[in-house]
Scaffold this active site. Sequence first.
Site: not given
Lengths: 238, 415, 80
Positions: C17-19
């Site tokens: 997932k981001c980041p």
Amino acid sequence: MLDLFAYIVMVPMVYLAFILFVAGMVWKLVRVFRSPSITGTLGLFPRELPRPLAVARDAFLVPSAFRKDRVFWVFIVAFHAAVLFLILGHCELVWNIPALQVIPHRVFLGAGSVGMVMMIGTLYFLFRRFGAPVREISVPEDYFLLIILFLSILFGSILHLVDRLGIGAMHVPVQAYREYFAGLLTLNPRLPVMVSYSPHYAVMVIHIFFSNLFIMLFPFSKMIHAVFAFFAYSTARR
Amino acid sequence: MNREKIGTITDLMKSRLTKPMQYYLDLCTRCGLCYDSCHVYYGIPKREYTPVGRAETLRRIFRKYFRPSGRFFPYWGEARELDDRAMEEVREAAFSCTGCRRCMVNCPFGIDTGYLMTMAKLMLIGNETAPEELVILADSAVEKGKSIGEFKEGFKSVVGDLEKIVQEKLGRSSPDGLIPMDNGGASVLYAGLAGAHSIVNPAVIFNAAGESWSLSFFEAVNFGAFLGDPEKMQFIANRIVKEAIQLGVKELVITECGTAYRIQRHMLGTLPFKVSSIVEVIDRYLREGRIKVKAGAISEPVTYHDPCQLGRNGGVFEEPRRIIGELCTDFREMTPNREHNWCCGGGGGLVALDNEKFRVQSGLVKRDQISATGAKLVVTACENCVSQLDTIKSGYGMDVEVKYLTELVADNLLL
Amino acid sequence: MSEEIKVDATMDLKGLKCPLPIVRVSKKVKDEMQVGQVLVAETTDPGAHADFPAWAKTSGNEIVKVEKGDVSKFYIKKLK
């Protein structure tokens, strides 16, 4: 020597306290108003009430304390309500205020209960700090302010109660207080005989000494919450 | 710590002395009511993890350099000189705080500890001890904003591949134009994230609703804010604002990212377009009948985690509940919920840092909350929350599934 | 392909997932790679096609090759 000390407390120190209080408050407020505003909002949600009502609710009903600690909440509300009466009561020692005499009463307002509530309140606030977890976050300022406030209220209450109950026939007429304050206000300070020759005098000097100290510290300590709290409320309810 | 460094740090503190900062720094009475309102304190009961503990770490230094009491009578408020150890404590305070502002709800004055921590974060930048991960992420985001022209084609070509996935999900005959970019005249600009899920699911929903939209070249999240650098924060936020103005859209829709939503919606002042969360938009489509979902498609017990920046700090409470209400037959609220909901522990850029053990510990209260509902599916609408809920789930071995709200909707659309 | 690039390490960033993709890559390049070595980062993130080049530019590293696909491969050469 004691006379000189009493005079210093009753006159020059009162002026000094007044000047420091006013100058300090002005300085604090000017500094806030001259600081840059922020872009956007730090407000909380949901926004159930119009802003002024939400601020009034937060300030007078303290819902966060109510949710968290009922006992503390009762003391907070009782204490701060007593502060209001305390201020009105002292105003009556300075001026004759017919509006306050709608319900005829003997000066001072509250027949001693105001001082009682505040003394119990300050003691509660103080003892609360002796236990974990509040002890861990307390600093000398917190204890110091509560102690001088307690002493000031204690001696003020003695002054009033002894008079009201007629203990040892001690009595300072309201007129004498008004004369003393009128002198201070007109920059023509004098100590009426009924004050300075009263058997109360020592108690009065101690009361005014601690009160002066408290008022001097007011703008420069956490007591500033009396004003800044309203800024914070209106930021949170924006 | 030498004079020069102290000067740099105190200058940065001064630059952050806004109106709210001035009164937040002076008005705390240390009443202690906020003490256990921080999720970190619940998991790790130490003074430094209480809201007042964090704030005092900053205030003690502040008093030393900015208040007469701290200068002349340091013992009065335990004012503290700047040194390496003090800065270490500032780092611990600032980067264990998610900026969830639950303490603000529990403070009798409404002091915003998260906002106070923005000053602490700026001090760390001055001290060159800000988390390296966040510095890199913020700098990359700024670079992307400066030279987007160089990166456009690469991004566009992969988005083309995503269109096929969207086509399949929608059952359309052609993938062309299912994820429009640089679409002048569109009414909606949608800002997603790097991951495909943040583009595909909303694309399915936008197309199903027949929306005229355009995908932003920029990720919505703002690493400048996580880092605590006000200039980078502003620059990163403005990348999307500029794009929205260029395309002339009426509405900017932010993906499931709490921080991005709060910043674009509430921290930039007045903008020439509306800013909404994808959650609000889905709710609107449903009410207007522009999309339909399989009512009651999910029968297992479901709970919803209010992302702090979307709920308490953003004002989106009822929309997600209405959407879930249509899809799920057994919805269970966490206790407490809405503005009183506990933070999961992933916000403030914390999920980007090397701190998994800490995040599992600080997620204890969230674990307890979820377990108490008995839910098998945890739905939320924030990338950081999903990451952190997954961390909590594996950290405590929980038998639950964590899902994005958009995913839930996109998977259960009636087409 | 004109010349084979010598790969020194490979990282699987699929589904992160981001980041996290940039965080992991940047850590790896900084702490574990030697100047001149090449890291292959495998990712499913479409955003990586803009984010990785931007990161390389700020951090002073070079993306020598990109293989696009369901799983894209970024060949990152450490320059400093």
